[in-house]
Design an enzyme around this catalytic site. Structure first.
Site, PDB file in Angstrom:
ATOM      1  N   ARG A  57       0.886  -1.175   0.000  1.00  0.00           N
ATOM      2  CA  ARG A  57       0.000   0.000   0.000  1.00  0.00           C
ATOM      3  C   ARG A  57       0.919   1.219   0.000  1.00  0.00           C
ATOM      4  NH1 ARG A  57      -5.470   1.247   1.588  1.00  0.00           N
ATOM      5  NH2 ARG A  57      -5.621   3.241   2.670  1.00  0.00           N
ATOM      6  N   HIS A  99      -6.748   1.224  -7.138  1.00  0.00           N
ATOM      7  CA  HIS A  99      -7.148   0.500  -5.931  1.00  0.00           C
ATOM      8  C   HIS A  99      -7.939  -0.749  -6.363  1.00  0.00           C
ATOM      9  CE1 HIS A  99      -7.788  -0.307  -1.854  1.00  0.00           C
ATOM     10  NE2 HIS A  99      -8.468   0.755  -1.458  1.00  0.00           N
ATOM     11  N   GLN A 158     -10.136  -3.031  -3.806  1.00  0.00           N
ATOM     12  CA  GLN A 158     -11.383  -2.411  -3.377  1.00  0.00           C
ATOM     13  C   GLN A 158     -12.462  -2.573  -4.441  1.00  0.00           C
ATOM     14  OE1 GLN A 158     -12.417  -0.567  -0.403  1.00  0.00           O
ATOM     15  NE2 GLN A 158     -14.326  -1.017  -1.481  1.00  0.00           N
ATOM     16  N   ASP A 214     -16.578   8.828  -2.663  1.00  0.00           N
ATOM     17  CA  ASP A 214     -15.333   8.696  -1.908  1.00  0.00           C
ATOM     18  C   ASP A 214     -15.052  10.061  -1.280  1.00  0.00           C
ATOM     19  OD1 ASP A 214     -12.918   7.792  -0.908  1.00  0.00           O
ATOM     20  OD2 ASP A 214     -11.869   7.784  -2.828  1.00  0.00           O
ATOM     21  N   CYS A 238     -16.166   3.485  -0.293  1.00  0.00           N
ATOM     22  CA  CYS A 238     -15.018   2.630   0.032  1.00  0.00           C
ATOM     23  C   CYS A 238     -14.515   2.831   1.455  1.00  0.00           C
ATOM     24  CB  CYS A 238     -13.897   2.850  -0.985  1.00  0.00           C
ATOM     25  SG  CYS A 238     -13.420   4.576  -1.207  1.00  0.00           S
ATOM     26  N   ARG A 249     -14.331  -7.089   1.439  1.00  0.00           N
ATOM     27  CA  ARG A 249     -12.883  -6.961   1.240  1.00  0.00           C
ATOM     28  C   ARG A 249     -12.191  -8.237   1.705  1.00  0.00           C
ATOM     29  NH1 ARG A 249     -10.240  -2.044   1.021  1.00  0.00           N
ATOM     30  NH2 ARG A 249      -8.427  -3.365   0.604  1.00  0.00           N
TER      31      ARG A 249
END
Length: 321
Positions: free
Chosen positions: A117, A144, A147, A240, A280, A308
């Site tokens: 990450r 991403h 996700q 988001d 998310c 997830r």
């Protein structure tokens, strides 16, 4: 229990592959991940003891802090019989000048896979270039993928299909989530509308890639400054945060630019009556989404967060198993 396939997969094999961006995956590979997720989630809910990664170790490099990414990958490895090794920037020599190629080659001798990450997507691409083990992108400034795979799985769970649905993304059309949703939706035949202010719409390079995929799958892409146009008849509303990690210095400018780019009851009214609302996380309630909507009957945000874990298990099983 045998999972019902999304489409009949065509020998999609992900073993040993990197997962850096959804653009790099074929539709068949995405469907294979989603089908495997369905199987593993069913097995988990039935209490099945399934440990295909016994003896395997995943290194988890975190340049950016996380809640969902760290916990889901760490728990996923444990449930699959493997071990997850947390490595912050302070735990590695990367922070003191060791090169990414050298780090990649050394860690390849110790580990069976790496999840990273990071801030820079180029750093993750460089890590993948020099590593001899699979690299999984846990988030970068560009992409991403994990996700959005969880998002696609959640949409399928709720809607029982993907192709032909419309997703509307409201907010920063130039961030990693918008990029990944453009790639993911067009790969599986979903229409996608981006409602974003001028100056925050998708990059040309991202649009060109998504348009090529859309032409193949039959998806329609819309980019507009009008959030009601974007949300009209949408099956999925998605948003988001306005200011992502690393953009804190732009907070005031972004608050002004995104004022009004919010999922609220007025936006719900123009969407399909059975619309689902996604985020998310983490959410800034009262900014990009209202408290009433995220806690309302259309919200699937916490089912999305749970998935997830199940998607991470599918990715790890297919890539490292």
């Amino acid at each position: 229990m045998k999972a019902k396939p999304y489409i009949k997969p065509e020998a999609a094999s992900l073993k040993g592959k990197d997962l850096l961006s959804l653009y790099d995956l074929t539709t068949e590979e995405i469907n294979e991940i989603l089908k495997t997720t369905e199987t593993l989630k069913t097995m988990h809910n039935l209490g099945a003891d399934y440990k295909p990664l016994k003896g395997k170790t995943l290194g988890m490099i975190f340049q950016k802090s996380s809640t969902r990414t760290r916990v889901s990958f760490e728990v996923a490895m444990w449930q699959l019989g493997g071990y997850a090794l947390f490595l912050s920037s302070n735990d590695l020599q990367l922070g003191r000048g060791e090169t990414i190629p050298d780090t990649a080659r050394v860690l390849s001798r110790f580990l069976d896979g790496i999840m990273i990450r990071a801030y820079s997507h180029k750093d993750v691409e460089l890590l993948a270039e020099y590593a001899d083990i699979p690299i999984i992108n846990g988030l970068t400034d560009y992409s991403h993928p994990c996700q959005v795979l969880a998002d696609l799985f959640t949409i399928y769970e709720k809607k029982k299909k993907l192709a032909g649905l419309k997703l509307a993304f409201i907010g920063d059309g130039n961030n990693n989530m918008a990029n990944s949703l453009l790639f993911g939706c067009t790969k599986v035949g979903m229409d996608i509308a981006i409602g974003a202010p001028k100056g925050y719409q998708p990059q040309q390079e991202v649009m060109e890639k998504a348009e090529v995929t859309a032409e193949s799958s039959g998806s329609k892409i819309t980019v507009t400054e009008d959030i009601f146009e974007a949300a009209k008849d949408a099956d999925v509303l998605y948003t988001d945060v306005w200011t992502s990690m690393g953009q804190e210095s732009e907070k005031k400018i972004r608050e002004e630019a995104f004022a009004g780019y919010q999922i609220n009851e007025d936006v719900l009214k123009v969407a399909d009556k059975n619309v689902i609302v996604m985020h998310c996380l983490p959410a800034h309630r009262g900014e990009e989404i209202t408290h009433d909507v995220i806690e309302g009957p259309h919200s699937v945000v916490f089912d999305e967060a749970e998935n997830r874990l199940h998607v991470q298990k599918a990715i790890l099983t297919l890539i490292m198993g």
